[in-house]
Motif scaffolding. Structure first.
Motif, PDB file in Angstrom:
ATOM      1  N   ALA A  16       0.831  -1.204   0.000  1.00  0.00           N
ATOM      2  CA  ALA A  16       0.000   0.000   0.000  1.00  0.00           C
ATOM      3  C   ALA A  16       0.867   1.256   0.000  1.00  0.00           C
ATOM      4  O   ALA A  16       0.584   2.212  -0.727  1.00  0.00           O
ATOM      5  CB  ALA A  16      -0.933   0.009   1.196  1.00  0.00           C
ATOM      6  N   LEU A  17       1.905   1.259   0.820  1.00  0.00           N
ATOM      7  CA  LEU A  17       2.789   2.429   0.866  1.00  0.00           C
ATOM      8  C   LEU A  17       3.388   2.699  -0.503  1.00  0.00           C
ATOM      9  O   LEU A  17       3.419   3.849  -0.961  1.00  0.00           O
ATOM     10  CB  LEU A  17       3.890   2.236   1.909  1.00  0.00           C
ATOM     11  N   ARG A  18       3.852   1.666  -1.183  1.00  0.00           N
ATOM     12  CA  ARG A  18       4.411   1.850  -2.531  1.00  0.00           C
ATOM     13  C   ARG A  18       3.357   2.413  -3.484  1.00  0.00           C
ATOM     14  O   ARG A  18       3.621   3.355  -4.224  1.00  0.00           O
ATOM     15  CB  ARG A  18       4.963   0.524  -3.069  1.00  0.00           C
ATOM     16  N   PHE A  19       2.155   1.845  -3.469  1.00  0.00           N
ATOM     17  CA  PHE A  19       1.112   2.304  -4.392  1.00  0.00           C
ATOM     18  C   PHE A  19       0.697   3.746  -4.097  1.00  0.00           C
ATOM     19  O   PHE A  19       0.620   4.580  -5.000  1.00  0.00           O
ATOM     20  CB  PHE A  19      -0.111   1.381  -4.326  1.00  0.00           C
ATOM     21  N   TYR A  20       0.450   4.036  -2.831  1.00  0.00           N
ATOM     22  CA  TYR A  20      -0.058   5.362  -2.481  1.00  0.00           C
ATOM     23  C   TYR A  20       1.003   6.454  -2.637  1.00  0.00           C
ATOM     24  O   TYR A  20       0.656   7.613  -2.861  1.00  0.00           O
ATOM     25  CB  TYR A  20      -0.659   5.352  -1.073  1.00  0.00           C
ATOM     26  N   THR A  21       2.288   6.098  -2.546  1.00  0.00           N
ATOM     27  CA  THR A  21       3.347   7.103  -2.730  1.00  0.00           C
ATOM     28  C   THR A  21       3.881   7.100  -4.156  1.00  0.00           C
ATOM     29  O   THR A  21       3.841   8.120  -4.840  1.00  0.00           O
ATOM     30  CB  THR A  21       4.503   6.908  -1.732  1.00  0.00           C
ATOM     31  N   GLU A  22       4.351   5.952  -4.636  1.00  0.00           N
ATOM     32  CA  GLU A  22       5.008   5.905  -5.943  1.00  0.00           C
ATOM     33  C   GLU A  22       4.041   6.055  -7.106  1.00  0.00           C
ATOM     34  O   GLU A  22       4.424   6.552  -8.166  1.00  0.00           O
ATOM     35  CB  GLU A  22       5.793   4.597  -6.075  1.00  0.00           C
ATOM     36  N   VAL A  23       2.794   5.634  -6.934  1.00  0.00           N
ATOM     37  CA  VAL A  23       1.829   5.693  -8.032  1.00  0.00           C
ATOM     38  C   VAL A  23       0.883   6.888  -7.871  1.00  0.00           C
ATOM     39  O   VAL A  23       0.786   7.733  -8.753  1.00  0.00           O
ATOM     40  CB  VAL A  23       1.040   4.370  -8.150  1.00  0.00           C
ATOM     41  N   PHE A  80     -10.880  10.722  -3.450  1.00  0.00           N
ATOM     42  CA  PHE A  80      -9.855  11.763  -3.404  1.00  0.00           C
ATOM     43  C   PHE A  80     -10.173  12.832  -4.442  1.00  0.00           C
ATOM     44  O   PHE A  80     -10.556  12.521  -5.572  1.00  0.00           O
ATOM     45  CB  PHE A  80      -8.465  11.194  -3.700  1.00  0.00           C
ATOM     46  N   THR A  81      -9.982  14.083  -4.070  1.00  0.00           N
ATOM     47  CA  THR A  81     -10.199  15.211  -4.968  1.00  0.00           C
ATOM     48  C   THR A  81      -8.999  15.380  -5.896  1.00  0.00           C
ATOM     49  O   THR A  81      -7.849  15.312  -5.455  1.00  0.00           O
ATOM     50  CB  THR A  81     -10.386  16.506  -4.156  1.00  0.00           C
ATOM     51  N   VAL A  82      -9.271  15.601  -7.166  1.00  0.00           N
ATOM     52  CA  VAL A  82      -8.234  15.920  -8.141  1.00  0.00           C
ATOM     53  C   VAL A  82      -8.673  17.155  -8.923  1.00  0.00           C
ATOM     54  O   VAL A  82      -9.857  17.469  -8.978  1.00  0.00           O
ATOM     55  CB  VAL A  82      -7.952  14.732  -9.097  1.00  0.00           C
ATOM     56  N   ASP A  83      -7.711  17.846  -9.502  1.00  0.00           N
ATOM     57  CA  ASP A  83      -8.029  19.040 -10.285  1.00  0.00           C
ATOM     58  C   ASP A  83      -8.649  18.694 -11.635  1.00  0.00           C
ATOM     59  O   ASP A  83      -9.484  19.436 -12.151  1.00  0.00           O
ATOM     60  CB  ASP A  83      -6.779  19.894 -10.504  1.00  0.00           C
ATOM     61  N   ASP A  84      -8.202  17.563 -12.212  1.00  0.00           N
ATOM     62  CA  ASP A  84      -8.649  17.177 -13.552  1.00  0.00           C
ATOM     63  C   ASP A  84      -8.732  15.654 -13.608  1.00  0.00           C
ATOM     64  O   ASP A  84      -7.709  14.974 -13.713  1.00  0.00           O
ATOM     65  CB  ASP A  84      -7.660  17.720 -14.588  1.00  0.00           C
ATOM     66  N   VAL A  85      -9.932  15.112 -13.521  1.00  0.00           N
ATOM     67  CA  VAL A  85     -10.120  13.659 -13.493  1.00  0.00           C
ATOM     68  C   VAL A  85      -9.541  13.005 -14.739  1.00  0.00           C
ATOM     69  O   VAL A  85      -8.860  11.982 -14.648  1.00  0.00           O
ATOM     70  CB  VAL A  85     -11.611  13.287 -13.319  1.00  0.00           C
ATOM     71  N   LYS A  86      -9.806  13.563 -15.908  1.00  0.00           N
ATOM     72  CA  LYS A  86      -9.320  12.952 -17.158  1.00  0.00           C
ATOM     73  C   LYS A  86      -7.799  12.915 -17.191  1.00  0.00           C
ATOM     74  O   LYS A  86      -7.198  11.896 -17.559  1.00  0.00           O
ATOM     75  CB  LYS A  86      -9.882  13.718 -18.357  1.00  0.00           C
ATOM     76  N   ALA A  87      -7.144  14.003 -16.809  1.00  0.00           N
ATOM     77  CA  ALA A  87      -5.679  14.047 -16.813  1.00  0.00           C
ATOM     78  C   ALA A  87      -5.111  13.046 -15.808  1.00  0.00           C
ATOM     79  O   ALA A  87      -4.119  12.364 -16.099  1.00  0.00           O
ATOM     80  CB  ALA A  87      -5.188  15.462 -16.503  1.00  0.00           C
ATOM     81  N   GLU A  88      -5.720  12.958 -14.641  1.00  0.00           N
ATOM     82  CA  GLU A  88      -5.234  12.017 -13.626  1.00  0.00           C
ATOM     83  C   GLU A  88      -5.470  10.574 -14.073  1.00  0.00           C
ATOM     84  O   GLU A  88      -4.631   9.702 -13.873  1.00  0.00           O
ATOM     85  CB  GLU A  88      -5.900  12.285 -12.275  1.00  0.00           C
ATOM     86  N   TYR A  89      -6.605  10.328 -14.695  1.00  0.00           N
ATOM     87  CA  TYR A  89      -6.895   9.008 -15.254  1.00  0.00           C
ATOM     88  C   TYR A  89      -5.819   8.631 -16.279  1.00  0.00           C
ATOM     89  O   TYR A  89      -5.260   7.522 -16.233  1.00  0.00           O
ATOM     90  CB  TYR A  89      -8.284   9.044 -15.900  1.00  0.00           C
ATOM     91  N   ASP A  90      -5.511   9.538 -17.187  1.00  0.00           N
ATOM     92  CA  ASP A  90      -4.493   9.270 -18.214  1.00  0.00           C
ATOM     93  C   ASP A  90      -3.132   9.016 -17.585  1.00  0.00           C
ATOM     94  O   ASP A  90      -2.419   8.084 -17.986  1.00  0.00           O
ATOM     95  CB  ASP A  90      -4.404  10.421 -19.206  1.00  0.00           C
ATOM     96  N   ARG A  91      -2.750   9.832 -16.600  1.00  0.00           N
ATOM     97  CA  ARG A  91      -1.450   9.667 -15.931  1.00  0.00           C
ATOM     98  C   ARG A  91      -1.369   8.307 -15.250  1.00  0.00           C
ATOM     99  O   ARG A  91      -0.389   7.564 -15.403  1.00  0.00           O
ATOM    100  CB  ARG A  91      -1.239  10.782 -14.900  1.00  0.00           C
ATOM    101  N   LEU A  92      -2.411   7.961 -14.510  1.00  0.00           N
ATOM    102  CA  LEU A  92      -2.394   6.702 -13.758  1.00  0.00           C
ATOM    103  C   LEU A  92      -2.496   5.489 -14.669  1.00  0.00           C
ATOM    104  O   LEU A  92      -1.842   4.467 -14.416  1.00  0.00           O
ATOM    105  CB  LEU A  92      -3.502   6.705 -12.702  1.00  0.00           C
TER     106      LEU A  92
END
Length: 128
Positions: A16-23, A80-92
């Motif tokens: 979990a720590l790796r996912f929540y920090t590194e990803v 979790f709140t994000v500024d741009d859902v589409k951009a965050e989706y693409d990044r992830l």
């Protein structure tokens, strides 16, 4: 009264720590040994003194059926709140994150739902 801590139940704290920090991009705040588990928290880099997310071990017998029921019904454990859902989706997605719901416009809010690899669905939301 204010919220300083929120928890997410995870099946493996180190994973979990790796996912929540590194990803996802959170920053480790506290890591205190507590017997067989740890008091392990992460924070947003935009609010390092803001609310902490506890990566809580899911060892209690009630947790597994609870989490499985939420996932089976497609219900996110938290959001979790994000500024741009589409951009965050693409990044992830570029980092290999599996989404169970692509970005969806719901009028005043846009959401997407991801699998955190630790037994939870997590919603990302952006308000208009």
């Amino acid at each position: 009264m204010r919220i300083d801590l929120a928890s997410v139940l995870v099946d493996d704290q180190e994973k979990a720590l790796r996912f929540y920090t590194e990803v996802l991009g959170f920053v480790k705040k506290q890591d205190i040994p507590m017997g067989g588990a740890r008091w392990l928290t992460v924070v947003s880099p935009q609010a390092p003194d803001g609310p902490e997310l506890v990566l809580e071990p899911s060892s209690h017998p009630a947790v597994k059926p609870f989490k499985e029921a939420l996932v089976a019904d497609g219900i996110p454990y938290t959001s979790f709140t994000v500024d741009d859902v589409k951009a965050e989706y693409d990044r992830l997605r570029g980092l290999g994150v599996r989404f169970v719901q692509e970005p969806t416009d719901m009028g005043a809010v846009s959401t997407a739902v991801l699998d955190d690899t630790c037994g939870n669905l997590i919603q990302l939301h952006q308000t208009a």
